[in-house]
Design a protein around this motif. Structure first.
Motif, PDB file in Angstrom:
ATOM      1  N   VAL A 147     -77.761 -33.122 -24.598  1.00  0.00           N
ATOM      2  CA  VAL A 147     -76.956 -33.525 -25.756  1.00  0.00           C
ATOM      3  C   VAL A 147     -77.364 -34.917 -26.222  1.00  0.00           C
ATOM      4  N   ALA A 148     -77.647 -35.824 -25.285  1.00  0.00           N
ATOM      5  CA  ALA A 148     -78.040 -37.189 -25.640  1.00  0.00           C
ATOM      6  C   ALA A 148     -79.352 -37.223 -26.418  1.00  0.00           C
ATOM      7  N   MET A 149     -80.159 -36.171 -26.302  1.00  0.00           N
ATOM      8  CA  MET A 149     -81.442 -36.108 -27.008  1.00  0.00           C
ATOM      9  C   MET A 149     -81.288 -35.622 -28.442  1.00  0.00           C
ATOM     10  N   ALA A 150     -80.084 -35.213 -28.840  1.00  0.00           N
ATOM     11  CA  ALA A 150     -79.874 -34.606 -30.155  1.00  0.00           C
ATOM     12  C   ALA A 150     -80.411 -35.449 -31.315  1.00  0.00           C
TER      13      ALA A 150
ATOM     14  N   TYR B 185     -70.435 -21.107 -21.551  1.00  0.00           N
ATOM     15  CA  TYR B 185     -69.129 -21.753 -21.652  1.00  0.00           C
ATOM     16  C   TYR B 185     -68.897 -22.559 -20.377  1.00  0.00           C
ATOM     17  N   GLY B 186     -67.884 -23.418 -20.404  1.00  0.00           N
ATOM     18  CA  GLY B 186     -67.584 -24.231 -19.242  1.00  0.00           C
ATOM     19  C   GLY B 186     -66.913 -25.527 -19.629  1.00  0.00           C
ATOM     20  N   PRO B 187     -66.682 -26.418 -18.667  1.00  0.00           N
ATOM     21  CA  PRO B 187     -65.931 -27.644 -18.938  1.00  0.00           C
ATOM     22  C   PRO B 187     -66.591 -28.595 -19.923  1.00  0.00           C
ATOM     23  N   LEU B 188     -67.902 -28.503 -20.102  1.00  0.00           N
ATOM     24  CA  LEU B 188     -68.586 -29.381 -21.054  1.00  0.00           C
ATOM     25  C   LEU B 188     -68.731 -28.742 -22.438  1.00  0.00           C
ATOM     26  N   GLU B 189     -68.047 -27.646 -22.659  1.00  0.00           N
ATOM     27  CA  GLU B 189     -68.116 -26.984 -23.960  1.00  0.00           C
ATOM     28  C   GLU B 189     -67.651 -27.895 -25.101  1.00  0.00           C
ATOM     29  N   PRO B 190     -66.559 -28.690 -24.941  1.00  0.00           N
ATOM     30  CA  PRO B 190     -66.174 -29.609 -26.022  1.00  0.00           C
ATOM     31  C   PRO B 190     -67.271 -30.609 -26.362  1.00  0.00           C
ATOM     32  N   LEU B 191     -67.999 -31.103 -25.356  1.00  0.00           N
ATOM     33  CA  LEU B 191     -69.105 -32.031 -25.602  1.00  0.00           C
ATOM     34  C   LEU B 191     -70.167 -31.374 -26.466  1.00  0.00           C
ATOM     35  N   VAL B 192     -70.518 -30.133 -26.146  1.00  0.00           N
ATOM     36  CA  VAL B 192     -71.538 -29.417 -26.905  1.00  0.00           C
ATOM     37  C   VAL B 192     -71.031 -29.119 -28.319  1.00  0.00           C
ATOM     38  N   LYS B 193     -69.773 -28.727 -28.458  1.00  0.00           N
ATOM     39  CA  LYS B 193     -69.212 -28.451 -29.785  1.00  0.00           C
ATOM     40  C   LYS B 193     -69.262 -29.689 -30.672  1.00  0.00           C
TER      41      LYS B 193
END
Length: 310
Positions: A203-206, A221-229
């Protein structure tokens, strides 16, 4: 687990998969394709963590009492093996298979006391298993080193390779779902969106993808899904594809240009991993980029199917 249960059922065994009951699911059913039984055990103990030991004891008692007369138990992790040992104490003829989907005493995000407890259990009672199954050569070597002197009877290496099947010709389900054309270069992360799998690093490379034809796609899916969204909202070259049925995974994977195995070697279980996503990318016919993970690198280099990244 699905493959094991289906294969045993096909070969004449009467298989029951035991799991925890969850709301809106039946307590008993037959798998629609595998034909095996599924029994879900309801737990009445309070869910708060301070009642964890009581909940565990309730689960042990219910499963042991219900299935102690089976001929064999296939235990799919250390916790299941512990319950199996209790059942075997009540019925010594019961045969146990200890299926280690990870390096069980060296798993990610497990407390030190739990890791020590698992190793203590394995050192003392792994000889009670008729067979131990592991998923990578390095884990096999580690288990031999630790437990052959402890009376471990037999160990087998069974990699997490999906069932072989034909892909849907000229289908582009992933690109169609995300609105991407064939000119887009898709780098695909698939699997659990959780910690120490490299999700945060990707995500930091986006911002670096802007102005290129590279699109970073997360499928799962998983706990980091909000970060990806949030990243997908902020960056046009980042996308989140919801998890798809198991039977469709390879069709979506084959629509990418490269698969990403970005697991961080923060524990021995991760260092020695050979994850499903690696074999799914191989079966889908796309190259893979892998972190500094010895078993993954060995496979990739042996067959010339990808590259190691730092």
């Amino acid at each position: 687990m699905l493959k094991v249960a289906s294969l045993l059922q096909e070969n004449g065994a009467e298989v029951t998969v035991v799991a925890l009951h969850r709301p809106n699911l039946p307590r008993f059913e037959r798998h629609e394709t595998g034909g095996f039984a599924i029994q879900r055990i309801p737990i009445v103990s309070p869910k708060h963590r301070i009642f964890g030991l009581i909940k565990w004891m309730e689960l042990v008692i219910k499963i042991t009492w219900s299935h102690r007369r089976a001929d064999a138990w296939h235990c799919n992790d250390a916790e299941a093996f512990a319950i199996g040992l209790v059942a075997k104490a009540t019925r010594p003829r019961l045969k146990l298979v200890y299926d280690c989907h990870e390096f069980e005493s060296e798993r990610n995000a497990k407390s030190a006391w739990l890791s020590r407890s698992v190793r203590w259990m394995e050192e003392r009672w792994i000889h009670r298993a008729e067979e131990v199954i592991v998923v990578s050569p390095s884990i096999e070597a580690a288990y031999r080193d630790r437990y052959e002197s402890r009376g471990m009877k037999r160990i087998s290496l069974v990699r997490n390779v999906p069932d072989a099947r034909a892909l849907i010709a000229s289908s582009h389900p992933l690109r169609c779902a995300l609105g991407l054309d064939e000119a887009a270069f898709i780098a695909l992360y698939q699997g659990a969106l959780t910690f120490n799998r490299g999700v945060e690093t990707l995500v930091a490379m986006a911002p670096m993808l802007e102005g290129t034809r590279i699109h970073l796609v997360f499928m799962g899916y998983g706990p980091l899904e909000p970060l990806v969204k949030n990243a997908a909202v902020s960056h046009a070259h980042v996308h989140l594809q919801p998890a798809v049925p198991y039977t469709e995974v390879l069709d979506y994977t084959s629509d990418a240009d490269v698969g990403l195995v970005s697991v961080k070697p923060v524990c021995l279980s991760y260092l020695y991993c050979l994850p499903n996503k690696l074999f799914e990318s191989i079966q889908a016919g796309i190259p893979v980029l892998v972190n500094d993970l010895p078993d993954c690198i060995s496979l990739v280099q042996a067959y010339g199917i990808g590259e190691q990244v730092e």
